[in-house]
Design a protein around this motif. Structure first.
Motif, PDB file in Angstrom:
ATOM      1  N   ARG A   7      -5.768   6.285  -4.629  1.00  0.00           N
ATOM      2  CA  ARG A   7      -5.574   7.339  -5.627  1.00  0.00           C
ATOM      3  C   ARG A   7      -4.451   8.270  -5.175  1.00  0.00           C
ATOM      4  NH1 ARG A   7      -8.213  12.304  -5.828  1.00  0.00           N
ATOM      5  NH2 ARG A   7      -9.538  11.585  -4.096  1.00  0.00           N
ATOM      6  N   LEU A   8      -3.557   8.578  -6.097  1.00  0.00           N
ATOM      7  CA  LEU A   8      -2.418   9.429  -5.792  1.00  0.00           C
ATOM      8  C   LEU A   8      -2.790  10.902  -6.011  1.00  0.00           C
ATOM      9  CD1 LEU A   8       0.552   8.998  -4.950  1.00  0.00           C
ATOM     10  CD2 LEU A   8       1.178   9.157  -7.379  1.00  0.00           C
ATOM     11  N   VAL A   9      -2.495  11.740  -5.012  1.00  0.00           N
ATOM     12  CA  VAL A   9      -2.794  13.175  -5.134  1.00  0.00           C
ATOM     13  C   VAL A   9      -1.543  13.978  -4.793  1.00  0.00           C
ATOM     14  CG1 VAL A   9      -5.256  12.920  -4.617  1.00  0.00           C
ATOM     15  CG2 VAL A   9      -3.633  13.300  -2.754  1.00  0.00           C
ATOM     16  N   LYS A  10      -1.447  15.173  -5.384  1.00  0.00           N
ATOM     17  CA  LYS A  10      -0.287  16.053  -5.171  1.00  0.00           C
ATOM     18  C   LYS A  10      -0.785  17.468  -4.909  1.00  0.00           C
ATOM     19  CE  LYS A  10       1.798  17.702  -8.723  1.00  0.00           C
ATOM     20  NZ  LYS A  10       2.570  17.910  -9.972  1.00  0.00           N
ATOM     21  N   ASP A  11      -0.183  18.135  -3.937  1.00  0.00           N
ATOM     22  CA  ASP A  11      -0.580  19.520  -3.686  1.00  0.00           C
ATOM     23  C   ASP A  11       0.377  20.485  -4.385  1.00  0.00           C
ATOM     24  OD1 ASP A  11       1.728  19.746  -2.198  1.00  0.00           O
ATOM     25  OD2 ASP A  11       0.724  19.733  -0.245  1.00  0.00           O
ATOM     26  N   TYR A  19       3.131  14.557  -1.889  1.00  0.00           N
ATOM     27  CA  TYR A  19       2.268  13.477  -2.376  1.00  0.00           C
ATOM     28  C   TYR A  19       1.589  12.740  -1.205  1.00  0.00           C
ATOM     29  CZ  TYR A  19       4.330  13.966  -7.019  1.00  0.00           C
ATOM     30  OH  TYR A  19       4.736  14.442  -8.231  1.00  0.00           O
ATOM     31  N   SER A  20       0.406  12.281  -1.485  1.00  0.00           N
ATOM     32  CA  SER A  20      -0.311  11.414  -0.527  1.00  0.00           C
ATOM     33  C   SER A  20      -1.208  10.468  -1.306  1.00  0.00           C
ATOM     34  CB  SER A  20      -1.126  12.244   0.469  1.00  0.00           C
ATOM     35  OG  SER A  20      -2.038  13.086  -0.208  1.00  0.00           O
ATOM     36  N   VAL A  21      -1.637   9.396  -0.635  1.00  0.00           N
ATOM     37  CA  VAL A  21      -2.502   8.387  -1.251  1.00  0.00           C
ATOM     38  C   VAL A  21      -3.843   8.413  -0.525  1.00  0.00           C
ATOM     39  CG1 VAL A  21      -2.791   5.947  -1.832  1.00  0.00           C
ATOM     40  CG2 VAL A  21      -0.498   6.981  -1.837  1.00  0.00           C
ATOM     41  N   VAL A  22      -4.907   8.545  -1.278  1.00  0.00           N
ATOM     42  CA  VAL A  22      -6.262   8.624  -0.716  1.00  0.00           C
ATOM     43  C   VAL A  22      -7.038   7.372  -1.093  1.00  0.00           C
ATOM     44  CG1 VAL A  22      -8.448   9.899  -0.709  1.00  0.00           C
ATOM     45  CG2 VAL A  22      -6.262  11.137  -0.823  1.00  0.00           C
ATOM     46  N   PHE A  23      -7.751   6.805  -0.118  1.00  0.00           N
ATOM     47  CA  PHE A  23      -8.575   5.614  -0.377  1.00  0.00           C
ATOM     48  C   PHE A  23      -9.632   5.497   0.717  1.00  0.00           C
ATOM     49  CE2 PHE A  23      -4.904   4.466   2.127  1.00  0.00           C
ATOM     50  CZ  PHE A  23      -5.411   3.645   3.138  1.00  0.00           C
ATOM     51  N   TYR A  24     -10.642   4.661   0.461  1.00  0.00           N
ATOM     52  CA  TYR A  24     -11.732   4.410   1.412  1.00  0.00           C
ATOM     53  C   TYR A  24     -11.754   2.929   1.789  1.00  0.00           C
ATOM     54  CZ  TYR A  24     -13.709   9.008   0.383  1.00  0.00           C
ATOM     55  OH  TYR A  24     -13.907  10.362   0.258  1.00  0.00           O
ATOM     56  N   VAL A  25     -11.991   2.671   3.059  1.00  0.00           N
ATOM     57  CA  VAL A  25     -12.166   1.298   3.537  1.00  0.00           C
ATOM     58  C   VAL A  25     -13.428   1.260   4.384  1.00  0.00           C
ATOM     59  CG1 VAL A  25     -11.212  -0.623   4.871  1.00  0.00           C
ATOM     60  CG2 VAL A  25      -9.688   0.860   3.560  1.00  0.00           C
ATOM     61  N   GLN A  26     -14.430   0.482   3.917  1.00  0.00           N
ATOM     62  CA  GLN A  26     -15.688   0.325   4.642  1.00  0.00           C
ATOM     63  C   GLN A  26     -16.308   1.670   5.015  1.00  0.00           C
ATOM     64  OE1 GLN A  26     -14.625  -4.040   6.561  1.00  0.00           O
ATOM     65  NE2 GLN A  26     -14.986  -2.359   7.926  1.00  0.00           N
ATOM     66  N   GLY A  27     -16.250   2.600   4.061  1.00  0.00           N
ATOM     67  CA  GLY A  27     -16.877   3.892   4.249  1.00  0.00           C
ATOM     68  C   GLY A  27     -16.010   4.932   4.928  1.00  0.00           C
ATOM     69  N   LEU A  28     -14.833   4.554   5.433  1.00  0.00           N
ATOM     70  CA  LEU A  28     -13.937   5.493   6.101  1.00  0.00           C
ATOM     71  C   LEU A  28     -12.880   5.983   5.118  1.00  0.00           C
ATOM     72  CD1 LEU A  28     -13.394   3.700   9.538  1.00  0.00           C
ATOM     73  CD2 LEU A  28     -14.972   5.563   9.002  1.00  0.00           C
ATOM     74  N   ARG A  29     -12.611   7.293   5.142  1.00  0.00           N
ATOM     75  CA  ARG A  29     -11.633   7.882   4.225  1.00  0.00           C
ATOM     76  C   ARG A  29     -10.257   7.920   4.867  1.00  0.00           C
ATOM     77  NH1 ARG A  29      -9.475  13.003   2.973  1.00  0.00           N
ATOM     78  NH2 ARG A  29      -9.237  13.407   0.727  1.00  0.00           N
ATOM     79  N   TYR A  30      -9.241   7.514   4.110  1.00  0.00           N
ATOM     80  CA  TYR A  30      -7.856   7.539   4.572  1.00  0.00           C
ATOM     81  C   TYR A  30      -7.026   8.392   3.615  1.00  0.00           C
ATOM     82  CZ  TYR A  30      -8.979   3.574   7.634  1.00  0.00           C
ATOM     83  OH  TYR A  30      -9.529   2.773   8.592  1.00  0.00           O
ATOM     84  N   ARG A  31      -6.091   9.142   4.187  1.00  0.00           N
ATOM     85  CA  ARG A  31      -5.122   9.915   3.388  1.00  0.00           C
ATOM     86  C   ARG A  31      -3.767   9.732   4.069  1.00  0.00           C
ATOM     87  NH1 ARG A  31      -5.819  15.385   0.363  1.00  0.00           N
ATOM     88  NH2 ARG A  31      -3.649  15.977  -0.087  1.00  0.00           N
ATOM     89  N   VAL A  32      -2.854   9.019   3.420  1.00  0.00           N
ATOM     90  CA  VAL A  32      -1.561   8.702   4.027  1.00  0.00           C
ATOM     91  C   VAL A  32      -0.440   9.197   3.113  1.00  0.00           C
ATOM     92  CG1 VAL A  32      -2.448   6.691   5.253  1.00  0.00           C
ATOM     93  CG2 VAL A  32      -1.492   6.409   2.968  1.00  0.00           C
ATOM     94  N   SER A  33       0.680   9.553   3.737  1.00  0.00           N
ATOM     95  CA  SER A  33       1.823  10.061   2.969  1.00  0.00           C
ATOM     96  C   SER A  33       3.092   9.265   3.244  1.00  0.00           C
ATOM     97  CB  SER A  33       2.059  11.539   3.286  1.00  0.00           C
ATOM     98  OG  SER A  33       2.251  11.722   4.682  1.00  0.00           O
ATOM     99  N   SER A  34       2.941   8.129   3.941  1.00  0.00           N
ATOM    100  CA  SER A  34       4.099   7.260   4.187  1.00  0.00           C
ATOM    101  C   SER A  34       3.613   5.820   4.287  1.00  0.00           C
ATOM    102  CB  SER A  34       4.833   7.673   5.466  1.00  0.00           C
ATOM    103  OG  SER A  34       4.092   7.274   6.604  1.00  0.00           O
ATOM    104  N   GLY A  35       4.571   4.903   4.308  1.00  0.00           N
ATOM    105  CA  GLY A  35       4.209   3.485   4.382  1.00  0.00           C
ATOM    106  C   GLY A  35       4.234   2.938   5.785  1.00  0.00           C
TER     107      GLY A  35
END
Length: 358
Positions: A7-11, A16-32
């Motif tokens: 999910r794309l979020v903006k402050d 901008y950053s991308v938020v997602f969950y993998v196996q119950g863990l939350r990730y928030r990344v702003s680069s590739g």
């Protein structure tokens, strides 16, 4: 695969950053950088950031679809996970044997149903209930298998960030088993002595030392006894409560103890004890020919009779807890309550030292 859609979020600063969950863990990344792509939306001019961020979002989605950050065991079927399960830590042998029975029955059940081929993240409480009710079962055995199933799935699912579906299944209410105490324990012991010496010694130790017959007593070795036969020492791994126990031996028991090789079992005179059903079988045979046994009197009735005697002497529940080897006072109170032993006396009740006027 166990992940959420990125999910794309903006402050408020247009970062901008991308938020997602993998196996119950939350990730928030702003680069590739984590995904091997040179995308840095927040380094670009403000009017170009959204387009680059959307491109990053798509790249992350593709990476997740290909298995990024996910444990390959998440794709394992339930049957594969159950067959693979093994204990990492040492556990009591009695628990290991009981757990293995549940595991074997579960494997057989999964092989006969489609549930065995389902992925771990697909398993629900409904599937677990299907197994638990797959054969006629008592409340006690249901709760035991529920506990084992919860333990097994917990070990498998927790590292994947998945909830344990068994935790939402309530335990069945158990009706306490009544082991009726003996009115004349001496007469019953005399009858058992004439029937079988091993069963007699087992019953004597159950009554006089308040040990549990099928595990604690059956597996006793001469090394568990003090040199002068005045006490029995059991490690926490040898008894149900998990605590070390030092149990005194009364003189009327010592006269029937004839020590042998310290590493030998006291009943078999060999390294290994009799099988787990040995005393159950002897008791069943004795019961058929006994002229003294009453309804609901079992091998455990000797332990219950001994507990009542201890309480009558001490009037102290803490003492009963200690000699019974109970893990908590609640267990002891429930034990005495189920035996219909009046834990409270009139003398224990609140008093008034005044008389009321009529």
């Amino acid at each position: 695969m166990i992940y959420s859609l990125p999910r794309l979020v903006k402050d408020k600063h247009y970062l901008y950053s991308v938020v997602f969950y993998v196996q119950g863990l939350r990730y928030r990344v702003s680069s590739g950088q984590k995904f091997g792509v040179d995308l840095h939306p927040n380094r670009a001019p403000v009017d170009q950031r959204l387009l680059i961020a959307q491109e990053l979002q798509i790249c992350i989605h593709h990476a997740l679809h290909d298995g990024w950050g996910q444990d390959p065991t998440s794709e394992m079927t339930l049957l594969q996970a159950v067959e693979k399960h093994s204990f990492k830590d040492e556990v009591k042998e009695t628990y290991r044997v009981a757990f293995a029975r549940t595991q074997d029955r579960l494997i057989a059940y999964l092989k006969s149903t489609r549930i065995g081929q389902m992925k771990l993240y697909q398993i629900t409480s409904k599937h677990c209930l299907g197994f638990l009710h797959s054969k006629p079962i008592t409340a006690s055995s249901f709760n035991t298998e529920r506990k084992h199933l919860s333990s097994l799935l917990g070990v498998v699912l927790k590292p994947l960030g998945l909830a344990n579906p068994v935790e939402s299944i309530g335990a069945m209410k158990e009706i306490p088993t009544l082991h009726k105490p003996f009115n004349d324990v001496h007469a019953v012991l005399e009858e058992i002595k004439a029937f079988n010496e091993n069963l007699f010694l087992c019953c004597l130790l159950t009554y006089g030392c308040l040990l549990r017959p099928h595990q604690e007593i059956r597996q006793l070795k001469w090394s568990d006894f003090g040199d002068d036969l005045t006490f029995i020492s059991l490690s926490g791994r040898r008894n149900k409560s998990g605590r070390n126990r030092l149990v005194p031996i009364s003189p009327y028991i010592r006269e029937y103890l004839h020590p042998g090789v310290r590493t030998h079992n006291i009943f078999t005179s060999a390294e290994e004890p009799f099988n787990a059903c040995y005393f159950k079988t002897l008791w069943r045979r004795y019961k058929k020919q006994s002229k003294l046994l009453e309804a609901n009197q079992t091998l455990y009735s000797f332990r219950h009779t001994g507990a009542i005697e201890v309480y009558k002497k001490s009037k102290d529940v803490a003492v009963v807890q200690q000699v019974m080897g109970h893990a908590s006072m609640q267990v002891t109170l429930g034990y005495l309550r189920n035996l219909e032993v009046p834990v409270l006396r009139v003398e224990d009740m609140p008093r008034l030292c005044v008389n009321f006027e009529s």
